[in-house]
Design a protein around this motif. Structure first.
Motif, mmCIF file in Angstrom:
data_model
loop_
_atom_site.group_PDB
_atom_site.id
_atom_site.type_symbol
_atom_site.label_atom_id
_atom_site.label_comp_id
_atom_site.label_asym_id
_atom_site.label_seq_id
_atom_site.Cartn_x
_atom_site.Cartn_y
_atom_site.Cartn_z
ATOM 1 N N TYR A 204 -12.051 79.992 36.856
ATOM 2 C CA TYR A 204 -13.743 80.062 36.800
ATOM 3 C C TYR A 204 -14.031 80.291 34.997
ATOM 4 C CZ TYR A 204 -17.986 79.924 37.597
ATOM 5 O OH TYR A 204 -20.068 79.799 37.095
ATOM 6 N N GLN A 205 -14.009 81.111 34.898
ATOM 7 C CA GLN A 205 -14.097 82.041 33.746
ATOM 8 C C GLN A 205 -14.312 81.555 32.303
ATOM 9 O OE1 GLN A 205 -13.348 85.573 34.927
ATOM 10 N NE2 GLN A 205 -14.122 86.200 36.354
ATOM 11 N N ARG A 206 -12.643 80.579 32.325
ATOM 12 C CA ARG A 206 -12.646 80.059 31.051
ATOM 13 C C ARG A 206 -13.582 79.021 31.280
ATOM 14 N NH1 ARG A 206 -6.936 82.025 32.910
ATOM 15 N NH2 ARG A 206 -6.821 79.845 33.622
ATOM 16 N N LEU A 207 -13.691 77.983 32.073
ATOM 17 C CA LEU A 207 -14.211 76.479 32.884
ATOM 18 C C LEU A 207 -15.678 76.814 32.161
ATOM 19 C CD1 LEU A 207 -14.678 73.885 32.969
ATOM 20 C CD2 LEU A 207 -15.446 74.400 35.728
ATOM 21 N N ARG A 208 -16.457 78.459 32.394
ATOM 22 C CA ARG A 208 -17.468 78.163 32.420
ATOM 23 C C ARG A 208 -18.201 78.899 30.937
ATOM 24 N NH1 ARG A 208 -21.002 83.310 33.492
ATOM 25 N NH2 ARG A 208 -23.173 82.285 33.284
ATOM 26 N N ARG A 209 -16.698 79.510 29.915
ATOM 27 C CA ARG A 209 -17.593 79.617 28.824
ATOM 28 C C ARG A 209 -17.119 78.927 28.362
ATOM 29 N NH1 ARG A 209 -14.362 84.842 26.211
ATOM 30 N NH2 ARG A 209 -15.577 86.001 26.880
ATOM 31 N N TYR A 210 -16.134 77.333 28.411
ATOM 32 C CA TYR A 210 -15.752 76.580 27.452
ATOM 33 C C TYR A 210 -17.268 75.747 27.477
ATOM 34 C CZ TYR A 210 -14.026 72.019 25.753
ATOM 35 O OH TYR A 210 -13.676 71.182 25.011
ATOM 36 N N LEU A 211 -17.424 75.737 28.610
ATOM 37 C CA LEU A 211 -18.662 74.868 28.909
ATOM 38 C C LEU A 211 -19.639 75.035 27.920
ATOM 39 C CD1 LEU A 211 -18.198 73.638 32.672
ATOM 40 C CD2 LEU A 211 -17.746 72.440 30.783
ATOM 41 N N LEU B 211 -17.625 95.473 42.195
ATOM 42 C CA LEU B 211 -19.134 95.280 40.995
ATOM 43 C C LEU B 211 -18.106 95.392 39.661
ATOM 44 C CD1 LEU B 211 -20.958 98.184 42.516
ATOM 45 C CD2 LEU B 211 -21.766 95.974 41.456
ATOM 46 N N VAL B 212 -17.144 95.311 39.815
ATOM 47 C CA VAL B 212 -15.621 95.511 38.882
ATOM 48 C C VAL B 212 -15.652 94.115 38.745
ATOM 49 C CG1 VAL B 212 -13.467 95.712 37.435
ATOM 50 C CG2 VAL B 212 -15.148 97.357 37.709
ATOM 51 N N GLU B 213 -15.577 92.834 39.704
ATOM 52 C CA GLU B 213 -15.616 91.400 39.293
ATOM 53 C C GLU B 213 -16.619 90.582 39.532
ATOM 54 O OE1 GLU B 213 -11.205 91.601 43.145
ATOM 55 O OE2 GLU B 213 -13.788 90.560 43.687
ATOM 56 N N ALA B 214 -17.614 91.783 39.683
ATOM 57 C CA ALA B 214 -18.554 90.974 39.101
ATOM 58 C C ALA B 214 -19.178 90.880 37.978
ATOM 59 C CB ALA B 214 -19.747 91.819 39.999
ATOM 60 N N LEU B 215 -19.127 91.606 36.990
ATOM 61 C CA LEU B 215 -19.388 92.101 35.903
ATOM 62 C C LEU B 215 -17.937 91.308 35.190
ATOM 63 C CD1 LEU B 215 -21.502 95.768 36.526
ATOM 64 C CD2 LEU B 215 -22.498 93.172 36.187
ATOM 65 N N ASP B 216 -17.368 91.781 35.472
ATOM 66 C CA ASP B 216 -16.248 90.594 34.459
ATOM 67 C C ASP B 216 -16.126 89.669 34.723
ATOM 68 O OD1 ASP B 216 -13.840 91.552 33.265
ATOM 69 O OD2 ASP B 216 -12.797 90.156 34.338
ATOM 70 N N SER B 217 -17.444 88.523 35.625
ATOM 71 C CA SER B 217 -16.710 87.283 35.304
ATOM 72 C C SER B 217 -17.657 87.475 34.829
ATOM 73 C CB SER B 217 -16.970 86.796 36.755
ATOM 74 O OG SER B 217 -18.550 87.212 37.315
ATOM 75 N N TYR B 218 -19.512 87.919 34.356
ATOM 76 C CA TYR B 218 -20.200 87.644 33.842
ATOM 77 C C TYR B 218 -19.635 88.077 31.552
ATOM 78 C CZ TYR B 218 -24.177 88.351 30.830
ATOM 79 O OH TYR B 218 -25.130 89.062 29.693
ATOM 80 N N VAL B 219 -18.658 89.133 32.057
ATOM 81 C CA VAL B 219 -18.615 89.258 30.723
ATOM 82 C C VAL B 219 -17.240 87.734 30.019
ATOM 83 C CG1 VAL B 219 -16.712 90.537 29.163
ATOM 84 C CG2 VAL B 219 -18.205 92.015 30.805
ATOM 85 N N ALA B 220 -16.831 87.509 30.663
ATOM 86 C CA ALA B 220 -15.397 86.470 31.022
ATOM 87 C C ALA B 220 -15.804 85.366 30.400
ATOM 88 C CB ALA B 220 -14.703 85.582 31.755
ATOM 89 N N SER C 229 -18.812 84.585 29.205
ATOM 90 C CA SER C 229 -20.143 85.014 28.392
ATOM 91 C C SER C 229 -20.305 84.435 26.573
ATOM 92 C CB SER C 229 -20.776 86.160 27.487
ATOM 93 O OG SER C 229 -21.419 86.734 29.096
ATOM 94 N N PRO C 230 -20.302 83.124 26.622
ATOM 95 C CA PRO C 230 -20.612 82.586 25.224
ATOM 96 C C PRO C 230 -20.585 84.187 23.831
ATOM 97 C CG PRO C 230 -22.482 82.009 26.097
ATOM 98 C CD PRO C 230 -22.379 82.952 26.587
ATOM 99 N N GLU C 231 -21.441 85.364 24.004
ATOM 100 C CA GLU C 231 -21.257 86.083 23.566
ATOM 101 C C GLU C 231 -21.178 87.370 23.476
ATOM 102 O OE1 GLU C 231 -23.028 85.037 20.263
ATOM 103 O OE2 GLU C 231 -23.260 83.027 20.196
ATOM 104 N N ASP C 232 -20.777 87.870 22.836
ATOM 105 C CA ASP C 232 -20.560 88.759 23.248
ATOM 106 C C ASP C 232 -21.716 89.981 23.795
ATOM 107 O OD1 ASP C 232 -19.138 91.847 23.824
ATOM 108 O OD2 ASP C 232 -18.621 92.063 21.461
#
Length: 694
Positions: free
Chosen positions: A257-264, A375-384, A386-389
């Motif tokens: 899901y995170q890869r898709l979200r970042r690509y979009l 919380l690691v899962e939740a925040l990691d999904s945001y990081v993964a 995010s188009p920016e660092d």
């Protein structure tokens, strides 16, 4: 971006029979087991060829191949001279293009005129248009393959996994061949895009068929290929998420899901569609590879409609509205096993996503080795995603702790090598504030009763440190907790709520069973007639009464043989609860299951042959785990009488009773009859379940 449909709606690639047009026969071509002989077969994909009665003709020039493909796929409509010329010479037309075109058409006539069963002149100029008419059993690989994809999709919907897999796999094998690789131009590029859509659709269908057949390895390979070929296609990513989830690898499903979200976000500046967000939120539940009630529907079950819960959803909507306005909120959703905590969380998340909020999800697992897992899962999904660092927005001191904790930054370090808690907590708080500053954020955490003490401590820190953030934290936790450790987690969560409740920033949603009206709505939406097996009366009302409106138990009865039979899944749930309560509590429970109502402490304790303190401990265990419930004296019409106990769900009483041996059942019944005269304090207005209580 919702992704293209499984079968792209390209009508120009239709395989239906039209007068004067060759017939494409995907059934013969893709379904005949081991039979590849065709009277006439035209292969446009790959090295172009015409196969007829054991002979093969290849078109030598690139111009001839593109012209032939254009004529074949045009069907009875044909193409004008100018259209054909534009395909052959996509750039500027040569000065002698008219005579060159006549020469090329003459060469094509030499290829198609010998075909058996065809007209004497298959390639004709009719009304200013070139029309190619092929008679007999002519199969065109492009049309056969695209037709097979449509048929495979129909088979998949019908549950015919074998046919769907066979057709989709053969179609994909053919569609992988290049289309006129040596040629360019608008028409050629358009056809390539269409065929690429069909190829990805075939891969998805074959992958979903493999998933439903339990071939997870093959399903994963097909879904990976689909996402690699069409990274913007959301349905392919949802297929990949479903495969990983079915394999029990929720982390990989989240990363898909995170890869898709970042690509979009990077390529299209768009967010995932509501359907994809719903699939993401569905990862909150237990893995479909196994787990307690609340997970995805089992194979073969229709998706369960969401009914009722208006008051609860209104509470969550109010909390989200306040959070979006800049007033941080905390909501704790509690309820017994199977009551629908996870489903309510998913629906709330879908509503937040529909309003443009950022939804971050996590879940507590009972045997996790990941520190601060939810919380690691939740925040990691945001990081993964995010188009920016995202580390650019946090302080330098917070960057290294986050790199060492979150998987998206590399391989996390062992828990013993993590920074000290104050440093780690501060870093995670900063990152969460960055996310909430980007847009209003909902952090949804399921099964918080499994949280470690360290996770509860982190949650409390985050709630204290985010008062002015556009943040809504929603946790779910069981109220029927079998162990002291889980009850301590609940106490920690309750303590975290206290200061926020006083400020109007926290609330608890205690989920009870569905009401009768919601139960009837559920039955109507499911279209099920399974409850017709009730022995008497209104079967829906009886299923509702026996389940107490518990959605898990209710659905199992609806899907089974009726409300008078204990479904296997309910029996397993009751057995799991019994296994967690100890020997004395089990003895007390067995007595309660056999005894006639009303159940008093003295009556069941005496028959169970337990001393007072042991019986009290056992009773409290049964109350804590939600097998029994107490009807207090103040709640009865006889407040001077002692408390009376009853099974929370009559279907549970039946499950306990049926699990007992006949010998034990007779023994308990005998002891009860012997003690009835002196120890029974009956009240005829109280039933076993309390449903008929006056």
């Amino acid at each position: 971006m919702s992704g293209t449909p499984l079968v792209p709606p390209h009508r120009k690639l239709s395989t239906s029979r039209t007068p004067g047009m060759h017939r494409s026969t995907p059934r013969r071509h893709f379904q005949a087991s081991g039979a590849h002989y065709m009277e006439t077969e035209i292969e446009i994909l790959g090295p172009m060829a015409v196969r007829c009665a054991g002979t093969v003709q290849h078109l030598q020039s690139a111009q001839a191949r593109v012209a032939f493909a254009r004529l074949v796929l045009a069907g009875p409509e044909g193409v004008t001279r100018d259209e054909l010329a534009d395909v052959i010479w996509p750039g500027e037309l040569p000065p002698t293009w008219a005579s060159a075109l006549r020469t090329l058409v003459s060469r094509l006539r030499a290829v198609v005129e010998p075909l058996p069963g065809g007209p004497a002149e298959p390639l004709v100029n009719r009304g200013g248009r070139y029309v190619l008419e092929l008679g007999g059993e002519v199969v065109v690989d492009v049309l056969a393959a695209t037709g097979a994809v449509a048929t495979a999709h129909t088979a998949l919907d019908a549950g015919d996994m074998v046919t769907a897999a066979r057709l989709a796999t053969r179609a994909a094998d053919r569609l992988r061949f290049p289309f006129l690789s040596e040629h360019e131009g608008d028409w050629v590029c358009e056809q390539r895009e269409r065929l690429a859509d069909y190829l990805v659709a075939a891969l998805e269908i074959a992958g979903r068929a493999a998933l439903r057949a339990g071939d997870h390895g093959r399903a994963a390979r097909l879904a990976e290929e689909a996402t690699a070929r069409a990274p913007e296609r959301e349905s392919a990513h949802r297929c990949l998420m479903a495969v990983h989830e079915a394999m029990g690898n929720r982390g990989e499903a989240l990363r898909a899901y995170q890869r898709l979200r970042r690509y979009l976000a990077e390529e299209l500046g768009a967010d995932p569609s509501p359907e994809t967000e719903a699939a993401y939120l569905a990862l909150l539940g237990p893995s479909s590879a196994g787990g307690p009630p609340g997970g995805a529907p089992a194979s073969g079950h229709r998706p369960v409609p969401f009914v009722g819960r208006r008051r609860e959803m209104a509470t969550l909507a109010g909390a989200w509205s306040r959070a979006a306005a800049g007033r941080r909120q905390f909501v704790l959703v509690t309820g017994e096993s199977g009551i629908g905590r996870t489903r309510l969380l998913r629906e709330a998340g879908a509503a937040v996503a529909a309003e443009g909020g950022l939804v971050l999800v996590g879940r507590c697992d009972p045997a996790t080795t990941v520190p601060y897992q939810p919380l690691v899962e939740a925040l990691d999904s945001y990081v993964a995603a995010s188009p920016e660092d995202p580390l650019d927005a946090v302080s330098p001191a917070a960057r290294e702790p986050l790199r060492r904790l979150l998987p998206s930054f590399g391989v996390p370090c062992p828990p013993g090598e993590l920074p000290e808690r104050p440093i780690l907590f501060a870093a995670m708080t900063q990152l969460l504030l960055v996310a909430a500053a980007e847009r209003p954020c909902a952090v949804l955490i399921d099964d918080a009763h499994w949280a470690t003490p360290q996770t509860v401590e982190l949650l409390r820190h985050l709630l204290r440190a985010t008062a002015d953030a556009r943040l809504c934290v929603v946790l779910t936790a069981r109220s029927d907790l079998p162990t002291a450790a889980q009850r301590r987690v609940q106490v920690g969560l309750d303590e975290a709520m206290l200061p926020l409740e006083h400020a109007g920033e926290a609330s608890e949603v205690a989920l009870g069973g569905l009401d009768l009206a919601s139960t009837r709505a559920l039955v109507q939406k499911l279209g099920t007639a399974a409850v017709a097996g009730a022995a008497h009366g209104d079967p829906v009302r009886r299923a509702f009464a026996r389940s107490g409106g518990n959605p898990f138990m209710l659905l199992e009865m609806l899907r089974g043989t009726g409300p008078d039979v204990v479904p296997p899944a309910v029996a397993r749930l009751v057995a799991a609860k019994q296994a967690a309560i100890g020997r004395d509590a089990t003895r007390l429970l067995q007595v309660a299951a056999v005894a006639d109502p009303p159940l008093t402490f003295d009556s069941v304790a005496g028959v169970a042959d337990l001393d007072t303190l042991s019986a009290l401990d056992a009773l409290e265990a049964l109350l804590n785990i939600g097998l029994l419930t107490e009807v207090t004296a103040a709640g009865s019409r006889h407040p001077d009488r002692p408390a009376i106990y009853e099974f929370r769900h009559d279907i549970v009483r039946q499950a306990v009773n049926e699990k007992m041996s006949d010998a034990r059942r007779r023994h308990v019944a005998s002891r009860q009859r012997a003690a009835a005269g002196s120890r029974r304090d009956a009240d005829p207005r109280l039933s076993r379940t309390g449903a008929d209580r006056a």
